[in-house]
Write a protein that holds these residues in place. Structure first.
Motif, PDB file in Angstrom:
ATOM      1  N   PRO A   1       7.229  30.019 -13.764  1.00 14.95           N
ATOM      2  CA  PRO A   1       6.714  30.778 -14.910  1.00 14.95           C
ATOM      3  C   PRO A   1       5.194  30.938 -14.917  1.00 14.95           C
ATOM      4  O   PRO A   1       4.496  30.415 -15.777  1.00 14.95           O
ATOM      5  CB  PRO A   1       7.178  29.933 -16.100  1.00 14.95           C
ATOM      6  CG  PRO A   1       7.155  28.543 -15.577  1.00 14.95           C
ATOM      7  CD  PRO A   1       7.585  28.651 -14.140  1.00 14.95           C
TER       8      PRO A   1
ATOM      9  N   GLU B   1      10.849  32.539 -10.132  1.00 17.19           N
ATOM     10  CA  GLU B   1      11.420  31.210 -10.327  1.00 17.19           C
ATOM     11  C   GLU B   1      10.424  30.289 -11.020  1.00 17.19           C
ATOM     12  O   GLU B   1      10.815  29.307 -11.643  1.00 17.19           O
ATOM     13  CB  GLU B   1      11.824  30.609  -8.986  1.00 17.19           C
ATOM     14  CG  GLU B   1      12.963  31.352  -8.320  1.00 17.19           C
ATOM     15  CD  GLU B   1      13.301  30.776  -6.956  1.00 17.19           C
ATOM     16  OE1 GLU B   1      12.888  29.633  -6.656  1.00 17.19           O
ATOM     17  OE2 GLU B   1      13.967  31.472  -6.199  1.00 17.19           O
TER      18      GLU B   1
ATOM     19  N   THR C   1       4.531  30.489 -24.430  1.00 10.35           N
ATOM     20  CA  THR C   1       5.927  30.835 -24.651  1.00 10.35           C
ATOM     21  C   THR C   1       6.401  31.999 -23.795  1.00 10.35           C
ATOM     22  O   THR C   1       7.577  32.283 -23.758  1.00 10.35           O
ATOM     23  CB  THR C   1       6.168  31.189 -26.126  1.00 10.35           C
ATOM     24  OG1 THR C   1       5.322  32.272 -26.481  1.00 10.35           O
ATOM     25  CG2 THR C   1       5.909  30.005 -27.020  1.00 10.35           C
ATOM     26  N   GLU C   2       5.493  32.701 -23.127  1.00 12.52           N
ATOM     27  CA  GLU C   2       5.910  33.832 -22.309  1.00 12.52           C
ATOM     28  C   GLU C   2       4.937  34.060 -21.165  1.00 12.52           C
ATOM     29  O   GLU C   2       3.808  33.589 -21.182  1.00 12.52           O
ATOM     30  CB  GLU C   2       6.033  35.101 -23.143  1.00 12.52           C
ATOM     31  CG  GLU C   2       4.726  35.578 -23.736  1.00 12.52           C
ATOM     32  CD  GLU C   2       4.909  36.812 -24.601  1.00 12.52           C
ATOM     33  OE1 GLU C   2       4.110  37.736 -24.432  1.00 12.52           O
ATOM     34  OE2 GLU C   2       5.823  36.830 -25.433  1.00 12.52           O
TER      35      GLU C   2
ATOM     36  N   SER D   1       6.375  23.701 -24.891  1.00  7.25           N
ATOM     37  CA  SER D   1       5.267  24.306 -24.168  1.00  7.25           C
ATOM     38  C   SER D   1       4.359  25.051 -25.138  1.00  7.25           C
ATOM     39  O   SER D   1       4.804  25.593 -26.141  1.00  7.25           O
ATOM     40  CB  SER D   1       5.813  25.284 -23.130  1.00  7.25           C
ATOM     41  OG  SER D   1       4.756  25.974 -22.529  1.00  7.25           O
TER      42      SER D   1
ATOM     43  N   THR E   1       8.414  37.698 -20.351  1.00  2.00           N
ATOM     44  CA  THR E   1       9.599  36.889 -20.110  1.00  2.00           C
ATOM     45  C   THR E   1       9.379  35.576 -20.845  1.00  2.00           C
ATOM     46  O   THR E   1       8.338  34.945 -20.685  1.00  2.00           O
ATOM     47  CB  THR E   1       9.785  36.620 -18.607  1.00  2.00           C
ATOM     48  OG1 THR E   1       9.925  37.870 -17.949  1.00  2.00           O
ATOM     49  CG2 THR E   1      10.999  35.755 -18.338  1.00  2.00           C
ATOM     50  N   PHE E   2      10.334  35.181 -21.639  1.00  2.00           N
ATOM     51  CA  PHE E   2      10.156  33.985 -22.452  1.00  2.00           C
ATOM     52  C   PHE E   2      10.587  32.748 -21.684  1.00  2.00           C
ATOM     53  O   PHE E   2      11.614  32.735 -21.007  1.00  2.00           O
ATOM     54  CB  PHE E   2      10.931  34.118 -23.760  1.00  2.00           C
ATOM     55  CG  PHE E   2      10.382  35.212 -24.621  1.00  2.00           C
ATOM     56  CD1 PHE E   2       9.269  34.985 -25.405  1.00  2.00           C
ATOM     57  CD2 PHE E   2      10.945  36.476 -24.603  1.00  2.00           C
ATOM     58  CE1 PHE E   2       8.735  36.008 -26.175  1.00  2.00           C
ATOM     59  CE2 PHE E   2      10.424  37.508 -25.371  1.00  2.00           C
ATOM     60  CZ  PHE E   2       9.311  37.260 -26.161  1.00  2.00           C
ATOM     61  N   ILE E   3       9.803  31.723 -21.805  1.00  4.08           N
ATOM     62  CA  ILE E   3      10.076  30.449 -21.149  1.00  4.08           C
ATOM     63  C   ILE E   3      11.140  29.702 -21.948  1.00  4.08           C
ATOM     64  O   ILE E   3      11.078  29.648 -23.173  1.00  4.08           O
ATOM     65  CB  ILE E   3       8.789  29.605 -21.068  1.00  4.08           C
ATOM     66  CG1 ILE E   3       7.765  30.313 -20.177  1.00  4.08           C
ATOM     67  CG2 ILE E   3       9.079  28.202 -20.547  1.00  4.08           C
ATOM     68  CD1 ILE E   3       6.410  29.635 -20.154  1.00  4.08           C
ATOM     69  N   GLN E   4      12.107  29.141 -21.235  1.00  3.23           N
ATOM     70  CA  GLN E   4      13.109  28.300 -21.888  1.00  3.23           C
ATOM     71  C   GLN E   4      12.420  27.022 -22.361  1.00  3.23           C
ATOM     72  O   GLN E   4      11.831  26.301 -21.568  1.00  3.23           O
ATOM     73  CB  GLN E   4      14.236  27.949 -20.909  1.00  3.23           C
ATOM     74  CG  GLN E   4      15.034  29.127 -20.451  1.00  3.23           C
ATOM     75  CD  GLN E   4      15.899  29.684 -21.572  1.00  3.23           C
ATOM     76  OE1 GLN E   4      16.237  28.984 -22.511  1.00  3.23           O
ATOM     77  NE2 GLN E   4      16.232  30.947 -21.477  1.00  3.23           N
ATOM     78  N   MET E   5      12.489  26.793 -23.634  1.00  8.11           N
ATOM     79  CA  MET E   5      11.803  25.641 -24.197  1.00  8.11           C
ATOM     80  C   MET E   5      12.584  24.360 -23.929  1.00  8.11           C
ATOM     81  O   MET E   5      13.806  24.335 -24.022  1.00  8.11           O
ATOM     82  CB  MET E   5      11.627  25.826 -25.704  1.00  8.11           C
ATOM     83  CG  MET E   5      10.827  27.065 -26.076  1.00  8.11           C
ATOM     84  SD  MET E   5       9.178  27.086 -25.411  1.00  8.11           S
ATOM     85  CE  MET E   5       8.377  25.915 -26.459  1.00  8.11           C
ATOM     86  N   ASP E   6      11.860  23.313 -23.606  1.00  2.92           N
ATOM     87  CA  ASP E   6      12.417  21.988 -23.438  1.00  2.92           C
ATOM     88  C   ASP E   6      12.137  21.235 -24.737  1.00  2.92           C
ATOM     89  O   ASP E   6      10.977  20.917 -25.023  1.00  2.92           O
ATOM     90  CB  ASP E   6      11.759  21.302 -22.246  1.00  2.92           C
ATOM     91  CG  ASP E   6      12.329  19.933 -21.960  1.00  2.92           C
ATOM     92  OD1 ASP E   6      13.390  19.590 -22.529  1.00  2.92           O
ATOM     93  OD2 ASP E   6      11.720  19.210 -21.156  1.00  2.92           O
TER      94      ASP E   6
END
Length: 100
Positions: A50, A48, A91-92, A88, A78-83
């Motif tokens: 990152p 949950e 990125t992973e 960010s 796992t790629f982070i959802q970008m805001d």
């Protein structure tokens, strides 16, 4: 103690507790059994938060247990959802995928 040192220790403490929770061999074994019962042949520990937890003691202990039980595993990105307003730099992060 400087504020930055205290913040580092707080962050490390939270990450350690989280790693101990999600990489608990008994919890992972139960999740693997549940997925196998459904017919699946792999289980991904979905985080949950990152964080790269692959170097934590809990992750290393789980890897030892997985080796003993002859499971296959890999740390996959796992790629982070970008805001969009606050992109960010990272990125992973790796998450553990276990297969049998």
């Amino acid at each position: 103690m400087r504020r930055s040192e205290g913040n580092f220790l707080m962050a490390t403490n939270v990450r350690t507790k989280y790693a101990n929770q999600i990489f608990n061999p008994a919890t992972v074994a139960a999740a693997i059994d549940a997925e196998a019962f459904k017919g699946y042949r792999q289980y991904r520990i979905v985080q949950e938060l990152p964080f790269d937890l692959s170097d934590t003691d809990a992750a290393k202990e789980l890897e030892v247990w997985l080796d003993q039980e002859q499971f296959h595993y890999i740390w996959r990105p796992t790629f982070i959802q970008m805001d969009p307003p606050r992109p960010s730099v990272i990125t992973e992060y790796p998450e553990l995928v276990i297969s049998w």
